[in-house]
Enzyme design. Structure first.
Site, short mmCIF file in Angstrom:
data_model
loop_
_atom_site.label_atom_id
_atom_site.label_comp_id
_atom_site.label_asym_id
_atom_site.label_seq_id
_atom_site.Cartn_x
_atom_site.Cartn_y
_atom_site.Cartn_z
N LYS A 94 0.80 -1.19 0.06
CA LYS A 94 0.27 0.02 -0.22
C LYS A 94 0.75 1.00 0.00
O LYS A 94 0.19 2.20 -0.48
CB LYS A 94 -0.76 -0.14 1.57
CG LYS A 94 -1.99 -0.64 0.91
CD LYS A 94 -2.71 -1.66 2.95
CE LYS A 94 -3.65 -2.47 1.60
NZ LYS A 94 -4.34 -3.40 3.14
N GLN B 244 -4.52 -1.76 9.53
CA GLN B 244 -5.01 -2.99 9.20
C GLN B 244 -5.11 -4.29 9.97
O GLN B 244 -5.11 -4.67 10.72
CB GLN B 244 -2.88 -3.40 8.59
CG GLN B 244 -2.81 -4.58 8.24
CD GLN B 244 -3.14 -4.54 6.14
OE1 GLN B 244 -2.98 -3.99 5.38
NE2 GLN B 244 -3.80 -5.31 6.16
N ASP C 169 -10.39 3.36 4.09
CA ASP C 169 -11.24 1.84 3.92
C ASP C 169 -11.93 1.22 3.60
O ASP C 169 -11.94 -0.13 3.55
CB ASP C 169 -9.30 0.98 4.85
CG ASP C 169 -9.58 -0.21 4.40
OD1 ASP C 169 -8.97 -0.22 3.29
OD2 ASP C 169 -9.26 -1.38 4.89
#
Ligand code: NAP
Length: 280
Positions: free
Chosen positions: A54, A98, A121
């Site tokens: 990322k 994450q 996200d």
């Protein structure tokens, strides 16, 4: 008719070219480079690789990635505190926590701490609710990427029977809602589903989001279905026996090179959108 390969790698490259230009415009107008903050808790090797990938994508389009690496034994309160700092940092326009985090942490509480404007996200309950109701919100990155792929190749969704195998908050549930919002008839399957193979056999669109290598068998899938494999496991296999079925599909995602790259491109794209929102 030849099956269509849903080329996530090539679509993500196209998206990145466009994003690079948009980032240049943002920097020109504001003098500031957009920042995506990535939070990694502990030292899980797969998570470290995902965060690195990322970060590399941020570099390619010209945004900054602020890497926050926290110890494995951090508490929920400790992590909430770190997220709050990023919420209040005006230079940060997107926050990625994450998944998965270590067991002692209440992941849901931490996801929901991310302010909606920075939830690039698409992991908050608020974002999920808004997306489900058809309101403006960043979608969860993997399902939003899958929808981008399906739309890019102009594949039919309306009136089709979509069978989603998996109901996780970041993948199964949101992709089911996205397909429903596009007028598919959706069946969601999970670990307690009875006669799974019979249900999958009815699907015009199959989405594999189970997390078990090649769990969904080729002979469960009818001819000319659209087959989306969100899984990725060691040895380059997904959640579906994709290589055994691909030649008789209408379209399919390869593993690797399908859902993975488009997920990252979606995250970066939503970060750029968040930076642009601030200009309004
Ligand atoms: P997850 O949170 O572990 O969820 C797995 C889902 O599969 C659960 O809903 C579970 O049902 C269901 N399931 C498990 N065993 C089953 C069985 N025997 N029959 C039917 N359903 C079963 O996984 P996830 O995070 O959604 O990820 C799913 C897959 O997508 C994984 O392979 C992961 O690596 C991949 N993924 C890829 C990306 C990417 O960027 N490419 C991103 C995220 C995930 P219950 O709810 O009943 O337990």
């Amino acid at each position: 008719m030849e099956s269509i390969l849903l080329d996530g790698k090539s679509l993500s490259k196209e998206i990145e070219i466009e994003l690079k230009q948009r980032v240049k415009n943002i920097i020109k107008r504001t003098g500031n480079t957009p920042v995506l903050a990535t939070i990694l808790v502990g030292n899980d090797p797969s998570s470290e690789i995902y965060v690195k990938m990322k970060g590399n994508a941020c570099d390619r389009v010209g945004i900054k990635s602020l890497k926050v690496h926290l110890p494995e034994n951090i508490t929920t309160d400790g992590l909430l505190n770190e997220i709050d700092k990023l919420n209040n940092d005006d230079t940060v326009c997107g926050i990625l926590l994450q998944h998965p985090v270590p067991n002692q942490i209440n992941e849901r509480l931490c996801f929901d701490k991310i302010v909606i404007e920075k939830d690039v996200d698409g992991v908050t309950c608020l974002g999920f609710g808004k997306m489900t109701m058809g309101e403006n919100a960043f979608g969860s990155a993997t399902p939003t990427g899958i929808m981008k792929l399906i739309e890019h190749y102009n594949l039919p969704i309306e009136g089709k029977h979509a069978v989603v195998i998996g109901r996780s908050p970041i993948l199964g549930k949101p992709i089911a809602m996205m397909l429903l919002n596009r007028n598919a008839t959706v069946t969601i399957c999970h670990s307690r589903t009875k006669n799974l193979s019979d249900i999958v056999k009815q699907a015009d669109i199959v989405v594999g989001a189970v997390g078990i290598p090649e769990f969904i068998k080729a002979d469960w899938i009818k001819d000319n279905a659209i087959v989306i494999d969100a899984g990725y496991h060691k040895g380059g296999v997904g959640d579906i026996e994709i290589n055994k079925v691909k030649d008789r599909t209408l379209a399919y995602t390869p593993v690797p090179g399908g859902v993975g790259p488009i997920t990252i491109a979606t995250l970066i794209s939503q970060t750029v959108e968040s930076a642009e929102e601030r200009l309004k």
